[in-house]
Design an enzyme around this catalytic site. Structure first.
Site, PDB file in Angstrom:
ATOM      1  N   ARG A 117      -7.817 -11.273  -0.839  1.00 42.05           N
ATOM      2  CA  ARG A 117      -7.143 -11.760  -2.037  1.00 42.05           C
ATOM      3  C   ARG A 117      -6.112 -12.816  -1.656  1.00 42.05           C
ATOM      4  O   ARG A 117      -5.276 -12.575  -0.776  1.00 42.05           O
ATOM      5  CB  ARG A 117      -6.458 -10.578  -2.733  1.00 42.05           C
ATOM      6  CG  ARG A 117      -6.388 -10.756  -4.240  1.00 42.05           C
ATOM      7  CD  ARG A 117      -6.178  -9.424  -4.889  1.00 42.05           C
ATOM      8  NE  ARG A 117      -4.794  -8.998  -4.687  1.00 42.05           N
ATOM      9  CZ  ARG A 117      -3.996  -8.631  -5.667  1.00 42.05           C
ATOM     10  NH1 ARG A 117      -4.433  -8.608  -6.899  1.00 42.05           N
ATOM     11  NH2 ARG A 117      -2.766  -8.244  -5.425  1.00 42.05           N
ATOM     12  N   THR A 121      -2.860 -17.107  -5.662  1.00 41.11           N
ATOM     13  CA  THR A 121      -3.674 -17.073  -6.894  1.00 41.11           C
ATOM     14  C   THR A 121      -4.085 -15.658  -7.281  1.00 41.11           C
ATOM     15  O   THR A 121      -4.514 -15.419  -8.399  1.00 41.11           O
ATOM     16  CB  THR A 121      -4.965 -17.894  -6.698  1.00 41.11           C
ATOM     17  OG1 THR A 121      -5.738 -17.246  -5.686  1.00 41.11           O
ATOM     18  CG2 THR A 121      -4.670 -19.316  -6.284  1.00 41.11           C
ATOM     19  N   ASP A 215      -5.585   3.653   2.521  1.00 44.70           N
ATOM     20  CA  ASP A 215      -6.134   2.398   3.032  1.00 44.70           C
ATOM     21  C   ASP A 215      -7.175   2.723   4.097  1.00 44.70           C
ATOM     22  O   ASP A 215      -6.836   3.134   5.210  1.00 44.70           O
ATOM     23  CB  ASP A 215      -5.014   1.522   3.612  1.00 44.70           C
ATOM     24  CG  ASP A 215      -5.541   0.125   3.940  1.00 44.70           C
ATOM     25  OD1 ASP A 215      -6.508   0.017   4.720  1.00 44.70           O
ATOM     26  OD2 ASP A 215      -5.009  -0.851   3.384  1.00 44.70           O
ATOM     27  N   ASP A 218      -6.983   0.757   7.537  1.00 42.91           N
ATOM     28  CA  ASP A 218      -5.840   1.178   8.357  1.00 42.91           C
ATOM     29  C   ASP A 218      -6.079   2.554   8.967  1.00 42.91           C
ATOM     30  O   ASP A 218      -5.782   2.783  10.145  1.00 42.91           O
ATOM     31  CB  ASP A 218      -4.561   1.227   7.507  1.00 42.91           C
ATOM     32  CG  ASP A 218      -3.912  -0.146   7.400  1.00 42.91           C
ATOM     33  OD1 ASP A 218      -4.304  -1.054   8.165  1.00 42.91           O
ATOM     34  OD2 ASP A 218      -3.024  -0.306   6.548  1.00 42.91           O
TER      35      ASP A 218
HETATM   36  N1  URA Z   1      -8.795  -0.406  -0.393  1.00 43.00           N
HETATM   37  C1  URA Z   1      -8.537   0.761   0.237  1.00 43.00           C
HETATM   38  O1  URA Z   1      -8.520   0.819   1.466  1.00 43.00           O
HETATM   39  N2  URA Z   1      -8.275   1.845  -0.516  1.00 43.00           N
HETATM   40  C2  URA Z   1      -8.261   1.830  -1.864  1.00 43.00           C
HETATM   41  O2  URA Z   1      -8.016   2.853  -2.495  1.00 43.00           O
HETATM   42  C3  URA Z   1      -8.527   0.585  -2.503  1.00 43.00           C
HETATM   43  C4  URA Z   1      -8.781  -0.519  -1.756  1.00 43.00           C
END
Ligand code: URA
Length: 225
Positions: A117, A121, A215, A218
């Site tokens: 992203r 923008t 995430d 991660d």
């Molecule tokens: N990306 C992720 O790693 N987890 C989410 O819940 C949404 C996007």
């Protein structure tokens, strides 16, 4: 079990192939969604779910009859894959699925896409793509474990279509999906199929899925400390 939002539920069984919600699958989800899961457990058990997803994705491809002789002289009326394949992980989280795909289909050509992203923008922006030259002749497994708003998924599918991949030869292999993401992909690309292991309840204000997993990249790559 959570109820699936009707906006996504209407695509179930046609565009969206949800893995059977067995006790075993739910136990694996329990291990990986636990906020206290150790990284090695997260990697191990998410890999087990990804393996199921890859096998389910392969199940959507064309097969042709292929008889073989067994060691005891019998004939097994078998099948073999009747398509050239290619895997395309969306960096970075999609690379967790590449490991499992390579284990199942060694030798398969693997492309790469990096879409993120744009901070200004807020729109998905393509940073990098490397795809096999003959990708238009192949069936493609697009790999991204997270389908949240659908922005990255839509941009990735668009890129593949621009390279000549046909919509009905594209299977999006996904770990968990938000109803918003499912709707975004299915409305825009009615012939693309999605394989997933869970459709979540909703997105939160930060576009994370709930109940979710956090995430994924991660947690998988150990960059969440
Ligand atoms: N990306 C992720 O790693 N987890 C989410 O819940 C949404 C996007």
């Amino acid at each position: 079990m959570t109820t699936i939002a009707p906006s996504a539920g209407k695509y179930l069984g046609t565009n969206v192939h949800l893995l059977p919600q067995t006790d075993q699958l739910r136990a694996l989800h329990t291990l990986v969604r636990d906020r206290n899961a150790r990284r090695e457990d997260f990697v191990l058990h998410s890999g087990r779910i990804i393996r199921l997803l890859i096998e389910a994705g392969l199940n959507l491809l064309p097969f042709e009859p292929y008889d073989i002789r067994t060691p005891v002289g019998g004939t097994y009326p078998g099948l073999r894959l009747a398509a050239e394949l290619c895997g395309v992980p969306v960096m970075r989280a999609g690379e967790s699925m590449e490991t499992e795909l390579r284990a199942v289909c060694p030798g398969m050509p693997i492309g790469k896409i990096l879409i993120q992203r744009d901070p200004v923008t807020k729109l998905p922006r393509l940073y990098y793509a490397k795809l096999p030259a003959d990708i238009a002749e192949r069936h493609v497994l697009l790999l991204d474990p997270m389908l949240a708003t659908g922005g990255t998924a839509v941009a990735s599918v668009e890129l593949l279509l621009e390279h000549g991949v046909s919509e009905d030869r594209l299977v999006f292999v996904n770990f968990i999906a938000a109803p918003e993401g499912v709707t975004a992909v299915c409305e825009r690309f009615p012939r693309v199929r999605i394989v997933t292991s869970s459709i979540e309840r909703r997105l939160n204000e930060n576009a994370y899925m709930v109940p979710g997993i956090g995430d994924f990249g991660d947690r998988y790559f150990g960059t969440d400390t």
